[in-house]
Design a protein around this motif. Sequence first.
Motif, PDB file in Angstrom:
ATOM      1  N   GLN A   1       0.849  -1.184   0.000  1.00 39.14           N
ATOM      2  CA  GLN A   1       0.000   0.000   0.000  1.00 39.14           C
ATOM      3  C   GLN A   1       0.892   1.244   0.000  1.00 39.14           C
ATOM      4  O   GLN A   1       1.550   1.546   0.993  1.00 39.14           O
ATOM      5  CB  GLN A   1      -0.925  -0.012   1.204  1.00 39.14           C
ATOM      6  CG  GLN A   1      -1.885  -1.182   1.181  1.00 39.14           C
ATOM      7  CD  GLN A   1      -2.831  -1.197   2.361  1.00 39.14           C
ATOM      8  OE1 GLN A   1      -3.023  -0.203   3.037  1.00 39.14           O
ATOM      9  NE2 GLN A   1      -3.425  -2.357   2.616  1.00 39.14           N
ATOM     10  N   ASP A   2       0.918   1.930  -1.126  1.00 38.63           N
ATOM     11  CA  ASP A   2       1.713   3.151  -1.248  1.00 38.63           C
ATOM     12  C   ASP A   2       1.077   4.272  -0.434  1.00 38.63           C
ATOM     13  O   ASP A   2      -0.135   4.470  -0.492  1.00 38.63           O
ATOM     14  CB  ASP A   2       1.799   3.604  -2.704  1.00 38.63           C
ATOM     15  CG  ASP A   2       2.546   2.624  -3.582  1.00 38.63           C
ATOM     16  OD1 ASP A   2       3.409   1.899  -3.052  1.00 38.63           O
ATOM     17  OD2 ASP A   2       2.270   2.594  -4.788  1.00 38.63           O
ATOM     18  N   PHE A   3       1.905   5.013   0.310  1.00 40.89           N
ATOM     19  CA  PHE A   3       1.372   6.186   0.995  1.00 40.89           C
ATOM     20  C   PHE A   3       2.185   7.444   0.694  1.00 40.89           C
ATOM     21  O   PHE A   3       1.743   8.546   0.982  1.00 40.89           O
ATOM     22  CB  PHE A   3       1.202   5.959   2.504  1.00 40.89           C
ATOM     23  CG  PHE A   3       2.458   5.595   3.235  1.00 40.89           C
ATOM     24  CD1 PHE A   3       3.245   6.572   3.823  1.00 40.89           C
ATOM     25  CD2 PHE A   3       2.844   4.274   3.356  1.00 40.89           C
ATOM     26  CE1 PHE A   3       4.388   6.230   4.515  1.00 40.89           C
ATOM     27  CE2 PHE A   3       3.988   3.922   4.046  1.00 40.89           C
ATOM     28  CZ  PHE A   3       4.767   4.908   4.627  1.00 40.89           C
ATOM     29  N   VAL A   4       3.360   7.311   0.106  1.00 44.46           N
ATOM     30  CA  VAL A   4       4.075   8.427  -0.517  1.00 44.46           C
ATOM     31  C   VAL A   4       4.274   8.021  -1.966  1.00 44.46           C
ATOM     32  O   VAL A   4       4.804   6.951  -2.242  1.00 44.46           O
ATOM     33  CB  VAL A   4       5.438   8.732   0.147  1.00 44.46           C
ATOM     34  CG1 VAL A   4       6.156   9.863  -0.585  1.00 44.46           C
ATOM     35  CG2 VAL A   4       5.273   9.082   1.614  1.00 44.46           C
ATOM     36  N   ARG A   5       3.807   8.860  -2.880  1.00 47.15           N
ATOM     37  CA  ARG A   5       3.856   8.544  -4.307  1.00 47.15           C
ATOM     38  C   ARG A   5       4.444   9.721  -5.075  1.00 47.15           C
ATOM     39  O   ARG A   5       4.609  10.795  -4.538  1.00 47.15           O
ATOM     40  CB  ARG A   5       2.439   8.303  -4.845  1.00 47.15           C
ATOM     41  CG  ARG A   5       1.651   7.235  -4.191  1.00 47.15           C
ATOM     42  CD  ARG A   5       0.171   7.337  -4.643  1.00 47.15           C
ATOM     43  NE  ARG A   5      -0.711   6.571  -3.803  1.00 47.15           N
ATOM     44  CZ  ARG A   5      -1.167   6.964  -2.612  1.00 47.15           C
ATOM     45  NH1 ARG A   5      -0.852   8.128  -2.132  1.00 47.15           N
ATOM     46  NH2 ARG A   5      -1.943   6.184  -1.910  1.00 47.15           N
ATOM     47  N   THR A   6       4.629   9.500  -6.357  1.00 45.32           N
ATOM     48  CA  THR A   6       4.968  10.536  -7.341  1.00 45.32           C
ATOM     49  C   THR A   6       5.938  11.596  -6.815  1.00 45.32           C
ATOM     50  O   THR A   6       5.639  12.776  -6.829  1.00 45.32           O
ATOM     51  CB  THR A   6       3.691  11.204  -7.905  1.00 45.32           C
ATOM     52  OG1 THR A   6       2.898  11.699  -6.844  1.00 45.32           O
ATOM     53  CG2 THR A   6       2.882  10.239  -8.735  1.00 45.32           C
TER      54      THR A   6
END
Length: 155
Positions: free
Chosen positions: A33-38
Motif C-alpha cells: 500500500q503506497d502512501f508516498v507517491r509521485t
Amino acid sequence: MQASVTQHRHRPFRVLVDRCAATSRDRPPAPPQDFVRTHGCLGGPNSPRSRFLPQSRLDELRFQVDTTSFHGLKTMDITCRLKAIPASSADSTEHKVCSHDQRWTAPDGTDQLCACCASTCGLRRVRHLDEEEQWEAEVTLGPITVHQDPFTFSL
C-alpha cells in the motif's frame, strides 16, 4: 517518521522521500500500500492526517502517517525510497514535499509544485542533476504492529 542525511565533509544536502509503501506481514499477505507517491506526495483525500512536518533543517525530513491509511494491515514493513540532493537545488516536480489537507500543499508554502500530486509528477524535468549530485537509498522499517487504537503503532 524521520529521515536524515549525515553531513560529513560533503557540501550540504537536503533529504527527500520519493515513495513509501507498507507491505503486509499478515497472512494472507495483502498487496503493498503506497502512501508516498509521485516524488514526494504523501497521503491523499483518504488519509487527511498524514502530513510532512515543517523542516527546521534541510538535512532532516519528518512526517506522520495516519494508520487508517493502511487499510486493515496489522503487522507490516515500511519501505521508503529516499534521496539526498544538494541543499542549493531548486524544488521541482521530482524534488518536493507535499501533503493533502483539503488540497495538495507544501509545509513551506510552495504549493504550486504540489498540483501534479493529483495526477502524475515528473514527466517534465526542470533541472537534471548529475549522478554525483544525488544520493538515493531504499530503507525498510519493521516489523511495525498497528494496535486497535487507529493512531498507535510500534516498532
